[in-house]
Scaffold this motif. Sequence first.
Motif, mmCIF file in Angstrom:
data_model
loop_
_atom_site.group_PDB
_atom_site.id
_atom_site.type_symbol
_atom_site.label_atom_id
_atom_site.label_comp_id
_atom_site.label_asym_id
_atom_site.label_seq_id
_atom_site.Cartn_x
_atom_site.Cartn_y
_atom_site.Cartn_z
ATOM 1 N N GLY A 129 0.789 -1.224 0.000
ATOM 2 C CA GLY A 129 0.000 0.000 0.000
ATOM 3 C C GLY A 129 0.821 1.274 0.000
ATOM 4 N N LEU A 130 2.137 1.142 0.174
ATOM 5 C CA LEU A 130 3.020 2.304 0.182
ATOM 6 C C LEU A 130 3.437 2.660 -1.244
ATOM 7 C CD1 LEU A 130 4.677 4.214 2.112
ATOM 8 C CD2 LEU A 130 6.566 2.606 1.793
ATOM 9 N N PHE A 132 6.282 3.842 -3.649
ATOM 10 C CA PHE A 132 7.743 3.849 -3.582
ATOM 11 C C PHE A 132 8.265 5.147 -4.190
ATOM 12 C CE2 PHE A 132 12.079 2.686 -4.849
ATOM 13 C CZ PHE A 132 12.541 2.153 -3.655
ATOM 14 N N SER A 133 8.520 6.115 -3.332
ATOM 15 C CA SER A 133 8.994 7.431 -3.743
ATOM 16 C C SER A 133 10.113 7.874 -2.806
ATOM 17 C CB SER A 133 7.851 8.447 -3.686
ATOM 18 O OG SER A 133 7.417 8.626 -2.341
ATOM 19 N N LYS A 134 10.772 8.976 -3.161
ATOM 20 C CA LYS A 134 11.818 9.511 -2.296
ATOM 21 C C LYS A 134 11.231 9.954 -0.958
ATOM 22 C CE LYS A 134 15.164 10.969 -5.804
ATOM 23 N NZ LYS A 134 15.929 12.103 -6.383
ATOM 24 N N GLN A 135 10.028 10.492 -0.987
ATOM 25 C CA GLN A 135 9.361 10.894 0.250
ATOM 26 C C GLN A 135 9.166 9.701 1.182
ATOM 27 O OE1 GLN A 135 5.012 11.778 0.400
ATOM 28 N NE2 GLN A 135 5.672 13.873 0.893
ATOM 29 N N SER A 136 8.722 8.588 0.624
ATOM 30 C CA SER A 136 8.511 7.381 1.429
ATOM 31 C C SER A 136 9.824 6.845 1.968
ATOM 32 C CB SER A 136 7.818 6.311 0.585
ATOM 33 O OG SER A 136 6.536 6.732 0.182
ATOM 34 N N LEU A 137 10.883 6.883 1.148
ATOM 35 C CA LEU A 137 12.182 6.393 1.598
ATOM 36 C C LEU A 137 12.747 7.264 2.711
ATOM 37 C CD1 LEU A 137 13.877 5.347 -1.769
ATOM 38 C CD2 LEU A 137 13.022 3.853 0.036
ATOM 39 N N LEU A 138 12.458 8.565 2.679
ATOM 40 C CA LEU A 138 12.887 9.440 3.770
ATOM 41 C C LEU A 138 12.191 9.050 5.070
ATOM 42 C CD1 LEU A 138 14.403 11.944 4.815
ATOM 43 C CD2 LEU A 138 12.459 13.332 4.063
ATOM 44 N N THR A 139 10.902 8.759 4.993
ATOM 45 C CA THR A 139 10.153 8.325 6.175
ATOM 46 C C THR A 139 10.718 7.029 6.733
ATOM 47 O OG1 THR A 139 8.104 9.362 5.392
ATOM 48 C CG2 THR A 139 7.892 7.603 7.023
ATOM 49 N N ILE A 140 10.964 6.055 5.854
ATOM 50 C CA ILE A 140 11.513 4.766 6.285
ATOM 51 C C ILE A 140 12.915 4.951 6.862
ATOM 52 C CG2 ILE A 140 12.299 2.507 5.487
ATOM 53 C CD1 ILE A 140 10.022 2.595 3.422
ATOM 54 N N VAL A 206 6.793 8.540 -8.246
ATOM 55 C CA VAL A 206 6.942 7.090 -8.093
ATOM 56 C C VAL A 206 8.221 6.627 -8.783
ATOM 57 C CG1 VAL A 206 5.940 4.840 -8.583
ATOM 58 C CG2 VAL A 206 4.452 6.746 -7.951
ATOM 59 N N LEU A 207 9.079 5.933 -8.045
ATOM 60 C CA LEU A 207 10.360 5.459 -8.573
ATOM 61 C C LEU A 207 10.278 4.034 -9.115
ATOM 62 C CD1 LEU A 207 12.739 6.753 -5.757
ATOM 63 C CD2 LEU A 207 12.354 7.777 -8.002
ATOM 64 N N ALA A 208 9.417 3.237 -8.527
ATOM 65 C CA ALA A 208 9.297 1.828 -8.921
ATOM 66 C C ALA A 208 8.016 1.265 -8.317
ATOM 67 C CB ALA A 208 10.505 1.025 -8.439
ATOM 68 N N ASP A 209 7.681 0.072 -8.751
ATOM 69 C CA ASP A 209 6.518 -0.621 -8.197
ATOM 70 C C ASP A 209 6.885 -1.165 -6.822
ATOM 71 O OD1 ASP A 209 4.410 -2.287 -7.543
ATOM 72 O OD2 ASP A 209 4.255 -3.207 -9.530
ATOM 73 N N ILE A 210 6.101 -0.832 -5.810
ATOM 74 C CA ILE A 210 6.391 -1.279 -4.446
ATOM 75 C C ILE A 210 6.407 -2.799 -4.338
ATOM 76 C CG2 ILE A 210 3.986 -1.280 -3.660
ATOM 77 C CD1 ILE A 210 7.090 -0.070 -1.679
ATOM 78 N N ASN A 211 5.701 -3.480 -5.210
ATOM 79 C CA ASN A 211 5.667 -4.941 -5.190
ATOM 80 C C ASN A 211 6.986 -5.564 -5.628
ATOM 81 O OD1 ASN A 211 2.913 -5.160 -4.332
ATOM 82 N ND2 ASN A 211 2.277 -4.606 -6.400
ATOM 83 N N GLU A 212 7.864 -4.751 -6.212
ATOM 84 C CA GLU A 212 9.182 -5.240 -6.618
ATOM 85 C C GLU A 212 10.198 -5.178 -5.475
ATOM 86 O OE1 GLU A 212 9.226 -4.030 -11.340
ATOM 87 O OE2 GLU A 212 9.832 -2.523 -9.855
ATOM 88 N N VAL A 213 9.815 -4.534 -4.388
ATOM 89 C CA VAL A 213 10.724 -4.352 -3.250
ATOM 90 C C VAL A 213 10.654 -5.554 -2.312
ATOM 91 C CG1 VAL A 213 11.291 -2.916 -1.261
ATOM 92 C CG2 VAL A 213 10.491 -1.853 -3.393
#
Length: 222
Positions: A129-130, A132-140, A206-213
């Motif tokens: 549900g997340l 995958f963006s730079k904003q999300s990676l900063l949060t993580i 969006v940098l990539a599909d979150i399902n690929e992570v």
Amino acid sequence: MNKPVLKLVTTIATCFLAIAANNTYAKEFVMSYDGFYDRLKVVNKGDFQYARVNFYISDIGTNEVCSIKSGTILTEKNEYPLNYTDKAQLLLPYDKQLDTDKAVIVVQPKNPVHDCQLKLQIEANELEGLTFSKQSLLTINHELEALLTDLSGFFVSKLMWYLLPEQKGVVVTFNAPKQFDDERITCEESVCYFEVTDSWQNDTKVLADINEVVKVTPWISK
């Protein structure tokens, strides 16, 4: 250019993980539950949406996965099944009673040649549900850094902060090789290193599909 080598698992396991483990006989691997409980308590007390502390079994000599044949949680009066994955991740309950009862974890490896050891890994691997963006990676990144600090305890994090490993960003493991056209992102096959900065706060592209992570772990530069 030499890339920093990620040594988080070894660093944390050596510095912060106080789980008693020994071989009782043959290749059976036995660990005290109290060390697991102490680390799980840190996560449960914190406000972490993605960051987790996970436990894995691997071979001491080769670092290969110590595939598990069977596992049990034992107390003086009771016996419970141990849940685990095919990657030898221990799925342990956060249970005060097990801690009080001085429970032990008993693991029987599939391969009798393996000499198993316990590894602790701080990671984020439940990202459904997340975006995958730079904003999300900063949060993580902030969550992983906070959890690492919390696990280090007050003495190290407050009084001896210089002993903590420096987190440069995050390492993202994908299910296939990746490449990004960004000077702050470098990839080696399916493993990519993201040098996270605060300027990523509002970057929702969006940098990539979150399902690929597969997972996100801290990038430790020293």
